[in-house]
Structures are given as structure tokens and as C-alpha cells.
Design a protein around this motif. Sequence first.
Motif, PDB file in Angstrom:
ATOM      1  N   THR A 267      -3.316  42.495  51.796  1.00 55.91           N
ATOM      2  CA  THR A 267      -3.413  41.328  50.931  1.00 55.91           C
ATOM      3  C   THR A 267      -2.036  40.701  50.835  1.00 55.91           C
ATOM      4  O   THR A 267      -1.070  41.363  50.438  1.00 55.91           O
ATOM      5  CB  THR A 267      -3.902  41.719  49.512  1.00 55.91           C
ATOM      6  OG1 THR A 267      -5.148  42.394  49.631  1.00 55.91           O
ATOM      7  CG2 THR A 267      -4.058  40.494  48.640  1.00 55.91           C
ATOM      8  N   SER A 268      -1.930  39.435  51.204  1.00 57.24           N
ATOM      9  CA  SER A 268      -0.652  38.721  51.175  1.00 57.24           C
ATOM     10  C   SER A 268      -0.561  37.875  49.913  1.00 57.24           C
ATOM     11  O   SER A 268      -1.536  37.229  49.517  1.00 57.24           O
ATOM     12  CB  SER A 268      -0.527  37.815  52.396  1.00 57.24           C
ATOM     13  OG  SER A 268      -0.631  38.565  53.574  1.00 57.24           O
ATOM     14  N   HIS A 269       0.620  37.878  49.301  1.00 59.05           N
ATOM     15  CA  HIS A 269       0.862  37.087  48.086  1.00 59.05           C
ATOM     16  C   HIS A 269       2.018  36.139  48.368  1.00 59.05           C
ATOM     17  O   HIS A 269       3.071  36.563  48.840  1.00 59.05           O
ATOM     18  CB  HIS A 269       1.230  37.988  46.909  1.00 59.05           C
ATOM     19  CG  HIS A 269       0.200  39.013  46.599  1.00 59.05           C
ATOM     20  ND1 HIS A 269      -0.898  38.757  45.811  1.00 59.05           N
ATOM     21  CD2 HIS A 269       0.098  40.315  46.972  1.00 59.05           C
ATOM     22  CE1 HIS A 269      -1.632  39.848  45.710  1.00 59.05           C
ATOM     23  NE2 HIS A 269      -1.049  40.813  46.404  1.00 59.05           N
TER      24      HIS A 269
ATOM     25  N   VAL B 230       7.152  36.736  51.553  1.00 57.40           N
ATOM     26  CA  VAL B 230       5.769  37.127  51.301  1.00 57.40           C
ATOM     27  C   VAL B 230       5.750  38.541  50.745  1.00 57.40           C
ATOM     28  O   VAL B 230       6.478  39.415  51.211  1.00 57.40           O
ATOM     29  CB  VAL B 230       4.929  37.071  52.601  1.00 57.40           C
ATOM     30  CG1 VAL B 230       3.472  37.407  52.314  1.00 57.40           C
ATOM     31  CG2 VAL B 230       5.044  35.711  53.275  1.00 57.40           C
TER      32      VAL B 230
ATOM     33  N   TYR C 261       5.236  34.116  59.711  1.00 53.65           N
ATOM     34  CA  TYR C 261       4.560  35.187  58.986  1.00 53.65           C
ATOM     35  C   TYR C 261       3.262  35.576  59.694  1.00 53.65           C
ATOM     36  O   TYR C 261       2.957  36.762  59.834  1.00 53.65           O
ATOM     37  CB  TYR C 261       4.267  34.796  57.537  1.00 53.65           C
ATOM     38  CG  TYR C 261       3.483  35.872  56.828  1.00 53.65           C
ATOM     39  CD1 TYR C 261       2.163  35.677  56.470  1.00 53.65           C
ATOM     40  CD2 TYR C 261       4.048  37.119  56.574  1.00 53.65           C
ATOM     41  CE1 TYR C 261       1.430  36.680  55.855  1.00 53.65           C
ATOM     42  CE2 TYR C 261       3.328  38.128  55.965  1.00 53.65           C
ATOM     43  CZ  TYR C 261       2.023  37.904  55.606  1.00 53.65           C
ATOM     44  OH  TYR C 261       1.303  38.906  55.018  1.00 53.65           O
TER      45      TYR C 261
ATOM     46  N   ILE D 257       3.326  41.806  50.165  1.00 55.76           N
ATOM     47  CA  ILE D 257       2.114  42.331  50.781  1.00 55.76           C
ATOM     48  C   ILE D 257       1.691  43.619  50.083  1.00 55.76           C
ATOM     49  O   ILE D 257       2.502  44.523  49.880  1.00 55.76           O
ATOM     50  CB  ILE D 257       2.346  42.639  52.277  1.00 55.76           C
ATOM     51  CG1 ILE D 257       2.857  41.405  53.023  1.00 55.76           C
ATOM     52  CG2 ILE D 257       1.071  43.175  52.924  1.00 55.76           C
ATOM     53  CD1 ILE D 257       3.359  41.721  54.419  1.00 55.76           C
TER      54      ILE D 257
ATOM     55  N   LEU E 252       2.521  39.286  60.949  1.00 54.55           N
ATOM     56  CA  LEU E 252       1.356  40.023  60.490  1.00 54.55           C
ATOM     57  C   LEU E 252       0.456  40.447  61.647  1.00 54.55           C
ATOM     58  O   LEU E 252       0.068  41.609  61.751  1.00 54.55           O
ATOM     59  CB  LEU E 252       0.567  39.174  59.486  1.00 54.55           C
ATOM     60  CG  LEU E 252      -0.573  39.864  58.767  1.00 54.55           C
ATOM     61  CD1 LEU E 252      -0.053  40.999  57.895  1.00 54.55           C
ATOM     62  CD2 LEU E 252      -1.346  38.863  57.923  1.00 54.55           C
TER      63      LEU E 252
END
Length: 174
Positions: free
Chosen positions: A150-152, A81, A132, A83, A136
Motif C-alpha cells: 500500500t503506497s501513501h 512515498v 516510483y 509504503i 515499485l
Amino acid sequence: MVGFADGGFGGLRAMDVTDLAMVPDGVDLGEAATLPVAAGTALRALEQAGPLLGRSVRRGVRFGGDGAVQGGDGEGRTFEVLIDLTLDAQDAETVERFEETLARAEEVLELRRLFGSPDYFVRVAVADLAAYEAFLSQRVMTIPRIKNVTSHFTMKNVKPVPERAPMGSSRTPR
């Protein structure tokens, strides 16, 4: 028993008793015999790298043959991930606490402080989406003064990071 000494290999070797260690039950003797070689190789790599104070050193992380990131515990971390993270304050105490806390997390592969917005780019690798969420909520969101996260999630890796040559190697990366 396994011994740690400089020099060559042989069936018999005279050693100081302080250079010997008992092999714990359950540890394969073949694996234990490789410890002096592994330790020497690691020491030489560190010596070739030069002073490490203030430099980033990845501990306990390796990449499996399938590209999965694995921690020191051997747990496969195939879920990566990216972030974007913004703090609500930029004072030295807030920044230092945030950076020290996240830099210690073994899930964090990369932590970059940026100019502009967002304040940080974080790359993490975990086992799956549930891991995850736990990372988080329990590790990131508990750090004071976080304003936005913001997670991508990657759809497709169009151009992967090039393979790097091992430290001390003269070959160039592909």
C-alpha cells in the motif's frame, strides 16, 4: 597531483611517493585539493560514531537546501512515498532476502520491520511518479513472497522530522 598526509598545510611538503595520486583530466584542482580534508573529516566522523556493524548508515544521500533528497549521482529526489508492505511468509529465508534486497536500494531512505500488521514500513524518495512506478514494479514487486503493498502519498507534512545535529557536534537539535 594531490597528496594524502597527516599534518598541516603548506606550499611545499616532502611526501612519500605512495601518498600521491594523479588528478584525472576534467577534475578541478581546487576540488581535488579538498579530498584529503574531506576524507579526514569522514574518517573522524566514523571514528566518533564507534563500531558500525549492525547499525544503519546512509550512503550517498544528501538533502539539498530545498529539502529535496539527492542521491550520490546528484539526481534530485523530491517525490517521497511511504509504503506499508506485508509478506505472505515469515520464515527466516524470506525475511532475510526481502530485507537485504530493499536495504540495498538507494531509493529506500528508511526500512522498518514492525510488530503486527503491516510487516514493514518503507520510506522511499524518487524523482517523480514515473520513477516510483519503475521502482515499485522493477525493484519491489520482483522480490518473492510479497503479499500486499500500500503506497501513501503525503498531502501535507504537518510536523516534519526535526533537524539533527551533525555527528560530533555539541549543539542540540532545534
